[in-house]
Design an enzyme around this catalytic site. Structure first.
Site, PDB file in Angstrom:
ATOM      1  CD  GLU A   1      -2.672   1.008   2.682  1.00 16.27           C
ATOM      2  OE1 GLU A   1      -3.546   1.871   2.900  1.00 16.27           O
ATOM      3  OE2 GLU A   1      -2.457   0.047   3.460  1.00 16.27           O
TER       4      GLU A   1
ATOM      5  CE  LYS B   1      -7.348   1.049   3.503  1.00 14.73           C
ATOM      6  NZ  LYS B   1      -6.110   1.315   4.272  1.00 14.73           N
TER       7      LYS B   1
ATOM      8  CB  CYS C   1      -4.520  -2.150   3.924  1.00 10.74           C
ATOM      9  SG  CYS C   1      -3.762  -2.372   5.559  1.00 10.74           S
TER      10      CYS C   1
END
Length: 267
Positions: free
Chosen positions: A46, A115, A149
């Protein structure tokens, strides 16, 4: 029958966040090593391009999805004939997203994902949350999905991918200590309960106020971890075999035995 897809997971970097130029140079070196090992896809952590612990500089470091770093990375992919999934801060007007781009072995853009679940005060202050939960692309006959994540820690996100046909879920990650149970327990469980391959590429070591846990891994649809990194810089190489998906789902038919009519009240 679709052959296995060989994947390389680039764990790192650690220490002081690199600038984009240094990160792209490191990516070039890793792409060469991964391609020499037969990999067709290289996955980074990330925010690989800028580093995670950059504080209020995140907005200034953000680039458009097709910015200068993106063009350089497309060239790397084409030179080494390898797909690359890399994390970076994406600027779109006034908004900044925690994003991942997937480029193909010809350098063409295959998918962009933002995200959707932001972790902690830092991310919620620095980024706008994405709104598209399932983003997919095909590489060498395998359907690839993208998350970042914290997204993986929500069972709904992975289940949505499984139901949409994702075979390999790629997850650039910046997981801190003391949450090592996520790659050790949760990631293999997510792969098993959804019958898919899950590639989890983490940062490692101290960076600003954070200490990243490493432990990158490739977990299979049978819950078996086929490659696992330690705590340092590492390039993992392992195969994601689509034939294992049908076998795992036949052995443990969670998807087939679902009863969605019972879950409507869950919202």
């Amino acid at each position: 029958m679709t052959p296995p897809l060989r994947i390389a997971l680039l764990q790192g970097p650690g220490g002081v966040p690199a600038d984009a130029g240094e990160s792209v140079a490191a990516l070039e070196a890793a792409a060469g090593r991964a391609a020499a090992a037969g990999a067709r896809l290289l996955v980074t952590a990330e925010l690989f391009l800028t580093g995670y612990a950059v504080g209020d500089r995140m907005s200034a470091l953000a680039e458009a999805a097709g910015g200068p770093s993106a063009r350089r990375i497309a060239g790397i992919a084409a030179r080494h004939r390898i797909g690359i999934a890399y994390g970076y801060p994406e600027r779109d007007g006034e908004a900044v997203f925690n994003a991942v781009r997937l480029v193909g072995p010809d350098g063409g853009v295959l998918a962009d994902y933002r995200k959707t679940h932001l972790f902690g005060d830092f991310e919620k202050a620095a980024f706008t949350a994405g709104a598209e939960p399932v983003v997919q692309a095909d590489l060498d006959g395998i359907r690839i999905g993208l998350l970042v994540c914290y997204d993986i820690e929500f069972p709904e996100t992975v289940r949505a991918h499984a139901l949409a046909g994702t075979q390999l879920l790629v997850v650039p990650t910046a997981l801190m200590r003391p949450y090592e149970f996520v790659p050790q327990v949760l990631v293999p469980a997510r792969a098993y309960e959804n019958g898919l391959h899950l590639a989890y590429a983490n940062r490692r070591g101290p960076e600003g106020e954070f200490d990243f846990a490493g432990l990158s891994c490739l977990a299979g649809p049978d819950g078996v971890v086929r490659a696992r990194a330690g705590a340092g810089d590492e390039l993992l190489v392992a195969d994601a075999d689509p034939a294992l998906i049908d076998a795992a789902r036949a052995e443990t038919p969670y998807l087939a035995d679902r009863r969605p009519e019972l879950y409507r009240s869950l919202g």
